[in-house]
Structures are given as C-alpha cells and as structure tokens.
Design an enzyme around this catalytic site. Structure first.
Site, PDB file in Angstrom:
ATOM      1  N   ARG A   1      -7.440   6.757  -9.086  1.00 36.86           N
ATOM      2  CA  ARG A   1      -8.512   7.560  -8.092  1.00 36.86           C
ATOM      3  C   ARG A   1      -7.685   8.979  -7.675  1.00 36.86           C
ATOM      4  O   ARG A   1      -8.556   9.796  -6.872  1.00 36.86           O
ATOM      5  CB  ARG A   1      -8.810   6.810  -6.942  1.00 36.86           C
TER       6      ARG A   1
ATOM      7  N   GLN B   1       0.814  -0.971   0.021  1.00 39.52           N
ATOM      8  CA  GLN B   1       0.027  -0.170   0.003  1.00 39.52           C
ATOM      9  C   GLN B   1       0.655   1.015   0.024  1.00 39.52           C
ATOM     10  O   GLN B   1       1.676   1.628   0.847  1.00 39.52           O
ATOM     11  CB  GLN B   1      -1.026   0.081   1.341  1.00 39.52           C
TER      12      GLN B   1
ATOM     13  N   GLU C   1      -8.534   0.634   1.095  1.00 43.01           N
ATOM     14  CA  GLU C   1      -8.225   0.527   2.565  1.00 43.01           C
ATOM     15  C   GLU C   1      -8.949   1.747   3.159  1.00 43.01           C
ATOM     16  O   GLU C   1      -9.260   1.735   4.453  1.00 43.01           O
ATOM     17  CB  GLU C   1      -6.659   0.700   2.909  1.00 43.01           C
ATOM     18  N   ARG C   2      -9.091   2.794   2.602  1.00 49.31           N
ATOM     19  CA  ARG C   2      -9.704   4.086   3.254  1.00 49.31           C
ATOM     20  C   ARG C   2     -11.251   3.537   3.628  1.00 49.31           C
ATOM     21  O   ARG C   2     -11.665   3.828   4.659  1.00 49.31           O
ATOM     22  CB  ARG C   2      -9.922   5.198   2.314  1.00 49.31           C
TER      23      ARG C   2
ATOM     24  N   ARG D   1      -0.413   4.373   0.084  1.00 48.99           N
ATOM     25  CA  ARG D   1      -1.008   5.454   0.810  1.00 48.99           C
ATOM     26  C   ARG D   1      -0.609   5.156   2.258  1.00 48.99           C
ATOM     27  O   ARG D   1      -0.772   4.145   2.776  1.00 48.99           O
ATOM     28  CB  ARG D   1      -2.639   5.253   0.366  1.00 48.99           C
TER      29      ARG D   1
END
Length: 268
Positions: free
Chosen positions: A105, A25, A67-68, A27
């Site tokens: 995104r 990930q 994940e958010r 982010r």
C-alpha cells in the site's frame, strides 16, 4: 457486501475494544489530520474495507492489517467494524502478512519501509530480489530503501519528516555517519536539489591523486566502496595508469552492482 477472503477466514463484525494492534506493526506514525479526514469519511459512508485480524484468545483479536482504519473508526465513534478473521496463519505468517500489506500500500514512511523490508527479508531469509517479488516491487526499489538504514538517526528523522527526499537520502547514505548530519542540515537549510547535493559532495571529495600516495588511493577506494556498496581497491602510477578492483561474493550481488552501474541483464 462481498469480501475476498482466504481459505480458513471469515468476515464478521467485531467490537473495537476487542481488537489490539499487531505486535510487529512497522507503522509508527499516524498523521492526526489524515486520521480525522478518514474518520469523517467513515461517519458518512461507513467503513467499506474490513480490517484483517486473527484470534489471540480470551475473545481478543490481533490486527494483521488495517490499523489506520481501526484508529479512524475509533475517532468516528463506531462500536464495531467489519473484519476478516484469519485464524489460519501462525505467528510468522501474521507478521509477514502485516508487513506485505503495508509495503504494497506504500502507507509507511521511508524509514518504516526500510525497517519493514529488513524485517521481511530477515524473517523469511529472502534476498533483495526475492523480497521484491513478495511485495510486487523491483529489486532496485528494495535495495534503495535498505540503503537508508545506513543513515544516522538524525538524518532518518529528517527523511521521515519530509525535509529530505529519497534522492537526498541515498546520496547522504554514502557518507560516513559523522558527516551525514552536517550535509543533511545544509541541504534542508539551502533547499538544495538532489543534483546540487551530489555536486557539493563531489567537490568535497575531489582532491588530486599522486604517485606513491597510498593514503589518497585508499581514501578514494573507501569512498567508492561506500557509493557502490561493494569493496573497491585502487592502484595507480604517475602516468595515470592503474587498475580498479570491485569485489563481489555472489552472482546476485554482481547483478545488483551492475544495476547500480546502469546495466541490465538483458544487455548480456
């Protein structure tokens, strides 16, 4: 509800405590206020868009995308969420899928995007143009973000915090690392526009050149090299005549250089 799924995938409801964050990930920053807002929306309307996972054994799943949403669902007090299970992807494809989802995104910070593009290009051995095609962006978009990796850590933190725009960051990335923090701090303190910063940097380096002063010609050559991203060599005489050589090693590198100079392939 219908979900678009790839071959070999299925939609199920999975307990939140069986889902783990993705290993690759990119982010790293999740705004708490934004997560709270999303959690409130999930409490009211539920989680409409499923996360994407793959099985990793022992009844556990690894997040590939979302994940958010997963974090917000935890805050909302949900016990399970809809998930698309993609057991048809290997380790390499899992990393790429997560990277592409985030990049498309535009949910990453500028530096997360830069590192994500670097990771994507390295894993798949992609050129800037090919990486751009994979995420549906232009080659200039990819090149501009990858330039941010030339920034020192302190300036990267200012960019991620929103103190400096992408335009500021691109201008600062042309400086030697030892000078970046100073000019970044000055820009933030005076709230300079990008044009003001660029003008200040030009004033900083604008010094007269003289015949026979090789050091000055080399200095300007280094500055142009940093600006263009390609090696530049300069020679001149007292009458103002001389030549400038810009080196490139591939046609793709030449295309990128021409784009930075304002040319388009359609012009030829």
């Amino acid at each position: 509800m219908n979900y678009d799924t790839a071959a070999g995938s299925q939609v199920v409801r999975l307990p939140l405590d069986l889902i783990r964050p993705g290993k690759a990930q990119m982010r790293r920053i999740f705004n708490p206020d934004a997560l709270d807002d999303l959690a409130e929306s999930i409490r009211s309307a539920g989680l409409i868009q499923p996360v994407v996972v793959r099985g990793i054994g022992d009844g556990l799943y690894e997040l590939l995308a979302g994940e958010r949403r997963w974090r917000a669902a935890q805050r909302a007090g949900l016990h399970d969420i809809p998930a698309i299970v993609r057991d048809d992807v290997d380790d390499q494809e899992a990393v790429v899928l997560g990277l592409i989802e985030n990049l498309q995104r535009e949910s990453l910070t500028p530096m997360e995007t830069a590192h994500g593009l670097k990771e994507l290009s390295a894993r798949l051995e992609l050129t800037h143009a090919a990486a751009a095609d994979r995420i549906g962006k232009s080659r200039v978009y990819v090149t501009n973000f990858l330039r941010l990796l030339n920034l020192c850590e302190a300036v990267q933190e200012r960019v991620n915090a929103g103190e400096l725009s992408m335009g500021h960051a691109r201008a600062l990335a042309t400086l030697p690392a030892r000078d970046q923090s100073h000019w970044a701090a000055e820009t933030a303190r005076h709230q300079w526009s990008v044009r003001t910063l660029e003008a200040r940097l030009r004033q900083r380096t604008a010094q007269p050149l003289h015949e026979g002063n090789d050091a000055e010609w080399k200095r300007l050559g280094r500055r142009l090299t940093e600006l263009l991203g390609n090696k530049v060599e300069l020679r001149g005489d007292a009458r103002g005549r001389g030549d400038m050589t810009i080196k490139f090693h591939t046609f793709e590198e030449l295309d990128g250089l021409l784009e930075r100079l304002g040319y388009d392939n359609d012009d030829f």
